[in-house]
Design an enzyme around this catalytic site. Structure first.
Site, PDB file in Angstrom:
ATOM      1  N   ARG A 170       0.861  -1.182   0.000  1.00 20.07           N
ATOM      2  CA  ARG A 170       0.000   0.000   0.000  1.00 20.07           C
ATOM      3  C   ARG A 170       0.897   1.232   0.000  1.00 20.07           C
ATOM      4  O   ARG A 170       2.006   1.208   0.527  1.00 20.07           O
ATOM      5  CB  ARG A 170      -0.904   0.008   1.230  1.00 20.07           C
ATOM      6  CG  ARG A 170      -1.779  -1.237   1.371  1.00 20.07           C
ATOM      7  CD  ARG A 170      -2.537  -1.225   2.691  1.00 20.07           C
ATOM      8  NE  ARG A 170      -3.371  -2.416   2.858  1.00 20.07           N
ATOM      9  CZ  ARG A 170      -2.960  -3.549   3.434  1.00 20.07           C
ATOM     10  NH1 ARG A 170      -1.726  -3.631   3.915  1.00 20.07           N
ATOM     11  NH2 ARG A 170      -3.788  -4.575   3.546  1.00 20.07           N
ATOM     12  N   LYS A 193      -1.847  -2.865   8.055  1.00 16.09           N
ATOM     13  CA  LYS A 193      -3.012  -2.531   8.868  1.00 16.09           C
ATOM     14  C   LYS A 193      -2.932  -3.238  10.216  1.00 16.09           C
ATOM     15  O   LYS A 193      -2.499  -4.381  10.305  1.00 16.09           O
ATOM     16  CB  LYS A 193      -4.299  -2.924   8.136  1.00 16.09           C
ATOM     17  CG  LYS A 193      -4.578  -2.085   6.894  1.00 16.09           C
ATOM     18  CD  LYS A 193      -5.908  -2.451   6.270  1.00 16.09           C
ATOM     19  CE  LYS A 193      -6.226  -1.550   5.087  1.00 16.09           C
ATOM     20  NZ  LYS A 193      -7.535  -1.886   4.462  1.00 16.09           N
ATOM     21  N   HIS A 265      -2.959   1.933  -5.867  1.00 13.69           N
ATOM     22  CA  HIS A 265      -3.591   0.629  -5.679  1.00 13.69           C
ATOM     23  C   HIS A 265      -3.620  -0.163  -6.985  1.00 13.69           C
ATOM     24  O   HIS A 265      -3.709  -1.397  -6.961  1.00 13.69           O
ATOM     25  CB  HIS A 265      -5.011   0.811  -5.131  1.00 13.69           C
ATOM     26  CG  HIS A 265      -5.287  -0.034  -3.930  1.00 13.69           C
ATOM     27  ND1 HIS A 265      -4.603   0.089  -2.741  1.00 13.69           N
ATOM     28  CD2 HIS A 265      -6.162  -1.063  -3.742  1.00 13.69           C
ATOM     29  CE1 HIS A 265      -5.054  -0.796  -1.875  1.00 13.69           C
ATOM     30  NE2 HIS A 265      -5.988  -1.509  -2.459  1.00 13.69           N
ATOM     31  N   ARG A 268      -0.714  -2.302  -6.891  1.00 19.15           N
ATOM     32  CA  ARG A 268      -0.943  -3.407  -5.948  1.00 19.15           C
ATOM     33  C   ARG A 268      -1.786  -4.492  -6.611  1.00 19.15           C
ATOM     34  O   ARG A 268      -1.481  -5.692  -6.504  1.00 19.15           O
ATOM     35  CB  ARG A 268      -1.638  -2.866  -4.694  1.00 19.15           C
ATOM     36  CG  ARG A 268      -1.915  -3.880  -3.599  1.00 19.15           C
ATOM     37  CD  ARG A 268      -2.334  -3.132  -2.336  1.00 19.15           C
ATOM     38  NE  ARG A 268      -2.992  -3.953  -1.349  1.00 19.15           N
ATOM     39  CZ  ARG A 268      -2.367  -4.692  -0.432  1.00 19.15           C
ATOM     40  NH1 ARG A 268      -1.047  -4.717  -0.403  1.00 19.15           N
ATOM     41  NH2 ARG A 268      -3.050  -5.398   0.461  1.00 19.15           N
ATOM     42  N   HIS A 291      -3.175  -9.617   3.519  1.00 13.28           N
ATOM     43  CA  HIS A 291      -4.613  -9.787   3.723  1.00 13.28           C
ATOM     44  C   HIS A 291      -4.868 -10.693   4.920  1.00 13.28           C
ATOM     45  O   HIS A 291      -4.213 -11.730   5.073  1.00 13.28           O
ATOM     46  CB  HIS A 291      -5.262 -10.427   2.490  1.00 13.28           C
ATOM     47  CG  HIS A 291      -5.403  -9.490   1.329  1.00 13.28           C
ATOM     48  ND1 HIS A 291      -5.575  -9.928   0.028  1.00 13.28           N
ATOM     49  CD2 HIS A 291      -5.419  -8.130   1.266  1.00 13.28           C
ATOM     50  CE1 HIS A 291      -5.673  -8.886  -0.770  1.00 13.28           C
ATOM     51  NE2 HIS A 291      -5.581  -7.788  -0.037  1.00 13.28           N
ATOM     52  N   TYR A 300      -8.764 -11.880  -6.957  1.00  8.99           N
ATOM     53  CA  TYR A 300      -7.802 -11.784  -8.055  1.00  8.99           C
ATOM     54  C   TYR A 300      -7.801 -13.042  -8.913  1.00  8.99           C
ATOM     55  O   TYR A 300      -7.239 -13.035 -10.009  1.00  8.99           O
ATOM     56  CB  TYR A 300      -6.395 -11.547  -7.511  1.00  8.99           C
ATOM     57  CG  TYR A 300      -6.253 -10.243  -6.782  1.00  8.99           C
ATOM     58  CD1 TYR A 300      -6.175  -9.035  -7.472  1.00  8.99           C
ATOM     59  CD2 TYR A 300      -6.198 -10.201  -5.392  1.00  8.99           C
ATOM     60  CE1 TYR A 300      -6.052  -7.838  -6.794  1.00  8.99           C
ATOM     61  CE2 TYR A 300      -6.065  -9.005  -4.712  1.00  8.99           C
ATOM     62  CZ  TYR A 300      -5.996  -7.830  -5.424  1.00  8.99           C
ATOM     63  OH  TYR A 300      -5.874  -6.646  -4.751  1.00  8.99           O
TER      64      TYR A 300
END
Length: 320
Positions: A170, A193, A265, A268, A291, A300
């Site tokens: 990110r 995150k 993004h 990414r 994730h 994806y």
């Protein structure tokens, strides 16, 4: 002696204050106890401030007086913009509802409310769309364009975009890097995150671009500042902001002649799509992207109708 009667407006102000206080406590919990990033907490604050205004206007004095009908009405109001705010897309509405649910669950767990009125409320149906990804050739053109020109900035921008694509990071993770975070150029340590750290390999193209920036460009940029450990610097010698990084990407995309929208993004998404197309296991890609759930990564692996037809025509014995 006559009994004093509270004015309706003062009661409304007291209700708003009670809800605002409860919201501050919850946001503090998210930041301090759960360790969510400042950006995530800010997103919760925006959605829940809109919720507080909505239930306050409905005359709810405290969080435990909110009903399921109130939550349902809020979801509909933000979807249509009938509460005075801008209408939200289905995905943004789902995000707002998730924030509301988190707050109510917290209130119930802390004994501030007996029930969770949001538990049975459903978000609007969302269309499942494929993430946008550039082709390998377009990524190469973008990265080449970032390095054109004289001075330290082209070297910085090339290293920045090479690292974004090489790691699938990110933009906040990349601009948050310090020099010692890439001491071993073969890997980078990214803080994602929830302050979760992950180690991601770095390919040779990104390593070379990073080395060129560190040796030939960063010292010149650092001379304009007071000294910082940040890896990527702006022209004042301070840590590069996300906005400056975004501008560098947009400039490179324009020079590369890419007419479609390109964001950090996008790189990414391209990273994940190209890895999976090359045969990478989805759980490996999950780890690289940071994730929490493989379900997020599996989007994806979706294929377009054109790709389905191509595979069918090539593989089925009676396709022709």
């Amino acid at each position: 002696m006559p009994t004093a009667t509270a004015h309706p407006s003062s009661s409304r102000q007291a209700a708003g204050a009670a809800l605002d206080g409860a919201l501050r406590d919850y946001l503090a919990h998210l930041s301090v106890e759960r360790g969510l990033s400042a950006n995530t907490v800010a997103a919760y604050r925006r959605d829940l401030a809109r919720y507080v205004a909505f239930v306050d206007a409905a005359g709810r004095v405290r969080l435990d007086s909110v009903t399921e009908a109130d939550v349902t009405a809020f979801v509909e109001a933000v979807r249509q913009g009938s509460d005075g705010g801008r209408p939200l897309s289905p995905s943004s509405t789902a995000r707002a509802l998730a924030a509301v649910r988190g707050w109510h669950r917290f209130a119930q767990a802390e004994g501030l409310a007996r029930d969770d009125p949001s538990a049975e409320v459903r978000a609007p149906t969302q269309l499942r769309r494929l993430p946008h990804a550039l082709s390998v050739d377009d990524v190469a053109a973008l990265l080449d364009a970032a390095g054109t020109g004289d001075g330290p900035l082209p070297l910085r921008d090339r290293a920045l975009l090479e690292l974004l694509y090489a790691t699938g990071a990110r933009i906040s993770e990349i601009v948050g890097l310090d020099v010692d975070g890439v001491a071993d150029a073969a890997v980078v340590r990214l803080l994602g995150k929830g302050s979760k750290e992950r180690v991601v390999p770095v390919g040779s193209f990104a390593r070379d671009a990073l080395q060129a920036y560190l040796v030939r460009a960063r010292p010149a940029l650092a001379a304009a500042g007071r000294g910082t450990a940040a890896l990527f610097l702006n022209t004042r010698g301070a840590r590069m902001s996300r906005q400056t990084a975004w501008a560098a990407l947009q400039s490179a995309a324009a020079r590369a002649g890419l007419t479609e929208h390109v964001s950090p993004h996008t790189l990414r998404h391209s990273f994940a799509t190209h890895l999976l197309s090359g045969g990478a296991d989805v759980r490996v890609v999950q780890e690289l992207l940071g994730h929490a759930s493989v379900t997020t990564t599996q989007i994806y692996t979706m294929v377009t109708p054109d790709a389905l037809r191509e595979v069918y025509a090539a593989a089925h014995p009676r396709a022709r």
